[in-house]
Design an enzyme around this catalytic site. Structure first.
Site, PDB file in Angstrom:
ATOM      1  CB  THR A  59       8.031 -26.496  25.455  1.00  0.00           C
ATOM      2  OG1 THR A  59       8.980 -27.571  25.610  1.00  0.00           O
ATOM      3  CG2 THR A  59       8.741 -25.276  24.919  1.00  0.00           C
ATOM      4  CB  CYS A  60       4.445 -30.142  26.639  1.00  0.00           C
ATOM      5  SG  CYS A  60       4.553 -30.056  24.870  1.00  0.00           S
ATOM      6  CG  ASN A  61       8.390 -32.551  24.437  1.00  0.00           C
ATOM      7  OD1 ASN A  61       7.772 -33.383  25.085  1.00  0.00           O
ATOM      8  ND2 ASN A  61       8.243 -32.414  23.131  1.00  0.00           N
ATOM      9  CD  GLU A 110       4.755 -26.680  17.706  1.00  0.00           C
ATOM     10  OE1 GLU A 110       4.602 -26.455  18.915  1.00  0.00           O
ATOM     11  OE2 GLU A 110       4.063 -27.457  17.045  1.00  0.00           O
ATOM     12  CD  GLN A 170       7.662 -23.416  22.136  1.00  0.00           C
ATOM     13  OE1 GLN A 170       8.615 -24.168  21.987  1.00  0.00           O
ATOM     14  NE2 GLN A 170       6.431 -23.879  22.219  1.00  0.00           N
ATOM     15  N   GLY A 199     -10.483 -28.929  26.131  1.00  0.00           N
ATOM     16  CA  GLY A 199      -9.340 -28.010  26.221  1.00  0.00           C
ATOM     17  C   GLY A 199      -8.935 -27.554  24.829  1.00  0.00           C
ATOM     18  CB  THR A 200      -8.400 -24.544  23.240  1.00  0.00           C
ATOM     19  OG1 THR A 200      -8.038 -23.700  24.336  1.00  0.00           O
ATOM     20  CG2 THR A 200      -9.895 -24.604  23.097  1.00  0.00           C
ATOM     21  N   GLY A 201      -5.528 -26.724  24.028  1.00  0.00           N
ATOM     22  CA  GLY A 201      -4.055 -26.734  23.910  1.00  0.00           C
ATOM     23  C   GLY A 201      -3.647 -26.998  22.471  1.00  0.00           C
ATOM     24  CB  ILE A 238      -0.491 -31.172  21.177  1.00  0.00           C
ATOM     25  CG1 ILE A 238       0.938 -30.609  21.207  1.00  0.00           C
ATOM     26  CG2 ILE A 238      -0.468 -32.600  20.666  1.00  0.00           C
ATOM     27  CD1 ILE A 238       1.836 -31.244  22.243  1.00  0.00           C
TER      28      ILE A 238
END
Length: 418
Positions: free
Chosen positions: A57-59, A120, A124, A193-195, A197
């Site tokens: 994930t982004c984190n 979230e 995942q 963009g459609t990310g 967040i």
């Protein structure tokens, strides 16, 4: 033991890195897209890894799995990402056995999230396990563990208030915009963009500003159009990006590109601009800050915005931890029992064969031998003896592996090779 040599068992490990020690750039290097994940799972299969789960994930990017040495998992991560072993060693963590189990519980229940109580990650984790299953990289241990973490996550969500109140990176983004941009209702906002967040940020902005001020651009226009219908915003072509950037007061960047898509060369400033980069890896080049009037804020800055909501959430950590302990203890008890069950079965079989031999002798010796009575008494004695052994192995202070070896040695037991 096998031919006098101790067989090297596979051990459960959790390896990876998170926002705690790895900055956005490093996390970007180790992030795995869908193709990289598939390649990693295929390679794990080829290299004989028993079972594993991969999340990115982004984190954080993590691998949970069984191997003889954690380096087998580290190698899989480095060979399928842009990261090097040197980079990994600087910022990563490696947990083993019970610590790895505890880590998955903390991650899956939002206690280790950048925004405390962010649930979230659990979906995942679910999807990651489903994918491992497709590749045949699952086993009973991992399935039971993931299900236990899901159970803990649900219970924490319903029984505590750790996720109460609106707080997330997108919430922090909106707060930041409102606090730092005057007269936001009359400013032009561009979402590039459609990310996820970025989408959430714009959804929150739509609720609080006039719709016609938000413009959406995405490389693939159909994705943008789907989202625009939902949000009731304007969609422009990717070719119009430079023109739309000139009009914008606030730019929210949420693309999934691997390299920066916005730099100072494409900005032609007519007025001050706030850029929020909500992408991992970063998608806005640091050089935009060379231009007067540009403020660049990255996701990592936004995550540091602690508000009352987060402070309130912290009060519920002990309740969440108590739930985790309870479900984790059940899981660990199951793993322990699973470990010694074959030994207890083999011990029972051994004692039953001794009993059968003894009954045979007594039958021949004694003409009025009460076989039924002897069967009941000896079976009860065997049950009591095996219960003693089982209770010893269940005890928290017992060295299970060592005890199993001794029992097998003393009773000369043949259990399935581990």
């Amino acid at each position: 033991m096998e031919n006098g040599n101790i067989v090297k068992h596979n051990t459960f490990y959790a390896i990876g890195m998170s926002y705690k020690k790895a900055d956005a750039e490093t996390r970007g290097k180790f992030s795995l897209d869908a193709v990289a994940k598939e390649n990693l799972l295929n390679q794990a299969k080829r290299e004989g890894i028993e079972s594993l789960v991969v999340t990115s994930t982004c984190n954080r990017t993590e691998i949970y799995g069984f191997s003889q040495h954690p380096f087998q998992l580290i190698k899989l991560l480095c060979e399928n990402s842009q990261g090097t072993v040197e980079d990994f060693q600087k910022v990563a963590y490696v947990y083993k056995g019970k610590e790895a189990v505890s880590h998955m519980f903390r991650v899956g229940t939002g206690l280790d999230s950048q925004i405390l109580g962010d649930f979230e990650i659990i979906s995942q984790l679910k999807m990651a396990f489903a994918q491992s299953k497709e590749f045949g990289l699952d086993n009973n241990f991992l399935e039971r563990l993931v299900n236990s973490v899901i159970q803990a996550s649900k219970k924490i969500k319903t029984d505590t208030e750790i996720s109460s109140g609106a707080t997330s990176v997108s919430f922090a983004s909106v707060q930041y915009i409102f606090k730092n941009v005057e007269d936001i209702a009359n400013k032009n906002i561009l979402l590039f963009g459609t990310g996820k967040i970025g989408r959430n940020t714009c959804e929150n902005l739509v609720k609080h500003t006039k719709h016609e001020q938000i413009t959406l651009i995405n490389r693939t226009k159909d994705k943008a159009e789907k989202l625009a219908k939902k949000l009731n915003v304007i969609v422009k072509d990717y070719a119009d990006l430079q023109l739309e950037l000139q009009k914008a007061d606030v730019v929210v960047v949420a693309t999934g590109a691997q390299n920066p898509t916005i730099d100072k060369a494409i900005l032609n400033l007519k007025k001050p601009m706030l850029i929020l980069d909500l992408s991992i890896p970063k998608n806005v080049h640091e050089n935009v800050q060379d231009l007067e009037g540009v403020t660049l804020i990255h996701m990592d800055h936004l995550s540091q915005i602690t508000d009352e909501t987060l402070e309130n959430r912290k009060l519920h950590i002990p309740a969440a931890e108590a739930i985790i302990e309870e479900i984790k203890d059940e899981f660990l008890a199951w793993t322990k029992q699973r470990k010694f069950a074959p030994t207890i079965h083999a011990l029972k079989d051994k004692l039953n064969s001794i009993k059968e031999g003894e009954l045979k002798v007594q039958r021949k010796k004694n003409s009025n031998f009460d076989e039924e009575q002897a069967e009941i008494i000896s079976s009860r004695i065997i049950q009591k003896i095996t219960n003693h052994f089982a209770n010893h192995l269940k005890d928290d202070n017992t060295m299970v592996d060592e005890s199993i070896q001794w029992i097998e040695k003393i009773f000369q037991l043949e259990t399935a090779t581990k």
